[in-house]
Design an enzyme around this catalytic site. Structure first.
Site, short mmCIF file in Angstrom:
data_model
loop_
_atom_site.label_atom_id
_atom_site.label_comp_id
_atom_site.label_asym_id
_atom_site.label_seq_id
_atom_site.Cartn_x
_atom_site.Cartn_y
_atom_site.Cartn_z
N ARG A 239 0.86 -1.19 0.00
CA ARG A 239 0.00 0.00 0.00
C ARG A 239 0.89 1.23 0.00
O ARG A 239 1.81 1.35 0.81
CB ARG A 239 -0.92 0.04 1.22
CG ARG A 239 -1.54 1.42 1.45
CD ARG A 239 -3.05 1.42 1.62
NE ARG A 239 -3.59 2.78 1.73
CZ ARG A 239 -4.16 3.46 0.72
NH1 ARG A 239 -4.24 2.94 -0.48
NH2 ARG A 239 -4.63 4.67 0.90
N GLU A 243 -0.21 10.67 3.77
CA GLU A 243 -0.64 11.06 5.11
C GLU A 243 -1.99 11.76 5.14
O GLU A 243 -2.29 12.62 4.32
CB GLU A 243 0.40 12.03 5.70
CG GLU A 243 0.02 12.59 7.05
CD GLU A 243 1.08 13.53 7.61
OE1 GLU A 243 1.78 14.19 6.82
OE2 GLU A 243 1.22 13.58 8.83
N CYS A 255 -13.23 10.77 5.44
CA CYS A 255 -12.53 10.09 4.34
C CYS A 255 -12.25 8.63 4.72
O CYS A 255 -12.54 8.20 5.82
CB CYS A 255 -11.25 10.82 4.00
SG CYS A 255 -10.19 11.05 5.42
N CYS A 257 -9.20 7.17 4.70
CA CYS A 257 -7.75 6.96 4.84
C CYS A 257 -7.37 5.92 5.89
O CYS A 257 -6.64 4.98 5.58
CB CYS A 257 -7.06 8.29 5.10
SG CYS A 257 -7.35 9.46 3.75
N GLU A 286 0.39 15.56 3.50
CA GLU A 286 -0.92 15.87 4.08
C GLU A 286 -1.82 16.63 3.12
O GLU A 286 -1.38 17.59 2.47
CB GLU A 286 -0.70 16.68 5.37
CG GLU A 286 -1.96 17.12 6.07
CD GLU A 286 -2.83 15.95 6.51
OE1 GLU A 286 -3.94 15.83 5.97
OE2 GLU A 286 -2.40 15.16 7.39
N GLY A 287 -3.08 16.21 3.06
CA GLY A 287 -4.08 16.92 2.26
C GLY A 287 -3.66 17.06 0.82
O GLY A 287 -3.68 18.16 0.28
N ARG A 288 -3.28 15.93 0.18
CA ARG A 288 -2.77 15.92 -1.20
C ARG A 288 -1.62 16.91 -1.37
O ARG A 288 -1.52 17.64 -2.34
CB ARG A 288 -3.89 16.26 -2.19
CG ARG A 288 -5.01 15.25 -2.14
CD ARG A 288 -5.90 15.33 -3.37
NE ARG A 288 -7.25 14.95 -3.00
CZ ARG A 288 -8.33 15.69 -3.24
NH1 ARG A 288 -8.23 16.84 -3.85
NH2 ARG A 288 -9.51 15.27 -2.85
N ASP A 326 -4.46 18.74 -6.61
CA ASP A 326 -3.55 17.74 -6.08
C ASP A 326 -2.11 18.21 -6.30
O ASP A 326 -1.80 18.71 -7.37
CB ASP A 326 -3.78 16.41 -6.81
CG ASP A 326 -3.21 15.21 -6.06
OD1 ASP A 326 -2.03 15.25 -5.72
OD2 ASP A 326 -3.98 14.26 -5.82
N ARG A 328 0.67 16.12 -5.09
CA ARG A 328 1.49 15.05 -4.50
C ARG A 328 2.60 14.55 -5.41
O ARG A 328 3.51 13.88 -4.96
CB ARG A 328 0.58 13.87 -4.10
CG ARG A 328 -0.21 14.19 -2.85
CD ARG A 328 -1.17 13.08 -2.53
NE ARG A 328 -2.25 13.02 -3.48
CZ ARG A 328 -3.24 12.13 -3.44
NH1 ARG A 328 -3.25 11.21 -2.50
NH2 ARG A 328 -4.20 12.15 -4.34
N SER A 350 -4.50 0.27 -3.75
CA SER A 350 -4.68 1.68 -4.10
C SER A 350 -5.72 1.75 -5.20
O SER A 350 -5.74 0.92 -6.10
CB SER A 350 -3.37 2.30 -4.59
OG SER A 350 -3.63 3.58 -5.14
ZN LIG Z 1 -8.19 11.28 4.64
#
Ligand SMILES: [Zn+2]
Length: 415
Positions: A239, A243, A255, A257, A286-288, A326, A328, A350
């Site tokens: 995986r 975060e 969400c 997660c 964090e947060g994309r 996004d 990331r 994923s």
């Molecule tokens: Zn989340």
């Protein structure tokens, strides 16, 4: 400690020193590649932009400002080496396989013994240790018979035995530019400008190709024998998780997660128990990678919009607040997998096509893709999951139509 109040800019031409070792990214041996020297105890030996510890470098500066940390401190690395052998793998000698971490930042006292003897302050950017995980959902999985106590992967007290690896970011700038499809000079200029001019060498020292960016690190948890990760015929469950502190740690239900992460851990442990190996890579993005402040603002904007929180407008609301939906850069994510010599993933946990595409494009074969089981999705997270499915995230089920999507609603803001 008395310090001078003036600063000599490292960008000045006279600051190019002969003791600064060249870095030949992707070279055939560690010594030929050369160590990345980002330490400040002897600035004449530096060969990288920025310094160690990622974002924590700023806290070290505060400690130094208070006079509580000696600027000439060199870490005592005695007994800090990895308890398990990892690599070197073919990927360590390939300039293109890893551009955002340094494989030779691992066990530096062993790989660069010669340079320690010559007085170089080489610092590790990779560290490996072993631990036991105590996770309530895993206890439940044992109680319900989904995992068994074997004394090897899962202890009598239901703890999971793992190996964990921490990576600090080390960027080889020409490689980063190539991955992102941008010009290196342009990338360096914008990195300089958009950090408020934090690292002048980005623009004044084009000869320095390696940067230690002040950003978050990545942690890997391995279930089973770490050396098995490089063997394509050993079943591998993986995986790659970005975060989400609110869900991962605090159980916030907007969400999926934490449920997806823990399901990945359970399946990684199960794979190891049937003779395979599991890996969970946890990226501090964090947060994309837009940050938690942005993320919470988006939650409010989603819940306050006309018609309430809806799967139909999920991505759009993020872009309205953050400017992009996004940040990331999954193109860099597979570097962590290549460190372990991974060439084949049998079970990839994923649903993200961005992650899947990046992994496959980097040369890793993926056999099965595993989405989160429906019963693990919290009710308020239906908005996220349906929006992602409609956007083309991997899922064996049918995609919702525009109208059906608009009907998937989250809790109102005041509930
Ligand atoms: Zn989340």
């Amino acid at each position: 400690m008395k310090r001078s109040s003036h600063v000599i800019l490292t960008s000045h031409n006279s600051q190019v020193y002969k003791d600064s070792l060249p870095i030949k990214w992707g070279a055939a041996t560690a010594l030929e590649r050369g160590p990345v020297i980002g330490s400040l105890t002897d600035t004449t030996k530096r060969n990288a932009i920025g310094t160690h510890s990622g974002s924590y470098t700023v806290y070290r500066a505060l400690s130094i400002a208070q006079g509580r940390y000696a600027t000439n401190h060199k870490p005592d690395l005695h007994n800090t080496e990895s308890p398990v052998k990892i690599g070197p793998h073919a990927s360590w000698f390939d300039a293109k396989k890893m551009v955002s971490i340094d494989p030779w930042g691992f066990d530096v006292p062993i790989h660069f013994q010669k340079y320690f003897a010559d007085g170089y302050d080489v610092r590790p950017t990779v560290a490996v240790t072993q631990a036991h995980l105590q996770i309530p959902e895993i206890y439940e999985a044992v109680d319900q018979g989904r995992l068994k106590i074997d004394g090897k992967i899962i202890n009598e007290n239901k703890d999971i035995k793992i190996t964990k690896v921490a990576f600090e970011p080390v960027w080889y700038l020409p490689g980063i530019a190539e991955r992102l499809g941008v010009d290196e000079g342009e990338l360096r200029k914008i990195l300089f400008q958009e950090t408020g001019g934090m690292f002048p060498e980005l623009v004044t020292r084009p000869d320095l190709k390696v940067m230690l960016p002040p950003i978050g690190n990545t942690t890997v948890y391995i279930f089973g024998n770490p050396q098995d990760l490089a063997k394509p015929d050993v079943e591998l469950t993986c995986r790659v998780h970005d975060e989400c502190n609110g869900s991962d740690v605090f159980g916030s239900d907007i969400c999926t997660c934490r449920p997806y992460l823990i399901y990945g851990i359970e399946d990684a442990a199960r794979t190891a128990q049937r003779g395979g190996v599991g890996i969970i890579a946890y990226y501090r993005k964090e947060g994309r990678a837009l940050g938690e402040v942005t993320k919470f603002l988006v939650y409010n904007a989603r819940k306050r919009q006309a018609g309430g929180d809806s799967a139909a407008t999920y991505f759009h609301r993020t872009e309205c607040v953050a400017g992009v939906e996004d940040a990331r850069f999954q193109e860099l994510m597979p570097d962590i997998l290549h460190f372990f010599g991974i060439t084949k993933i049998h079970n990839l946990h994923s649903m993200s096509n961005m992650k899947y595409d990046a992994i496959v494009k980097s040369g890793i074969e993926v056999v099965n893709r595993i989405s989160i089981p429906e019963n693990l999705i919290p009710p308020d997270a239906q908005v996220e999951i349906e929006a992602k499915k409609a956007k083309g995230y991997f899922n064996p089920g049918a995609k919702k139509t525009e109208a059906e999507l608009a009907a998937v609603k989250g809790r109102p803001i005041d509930e």
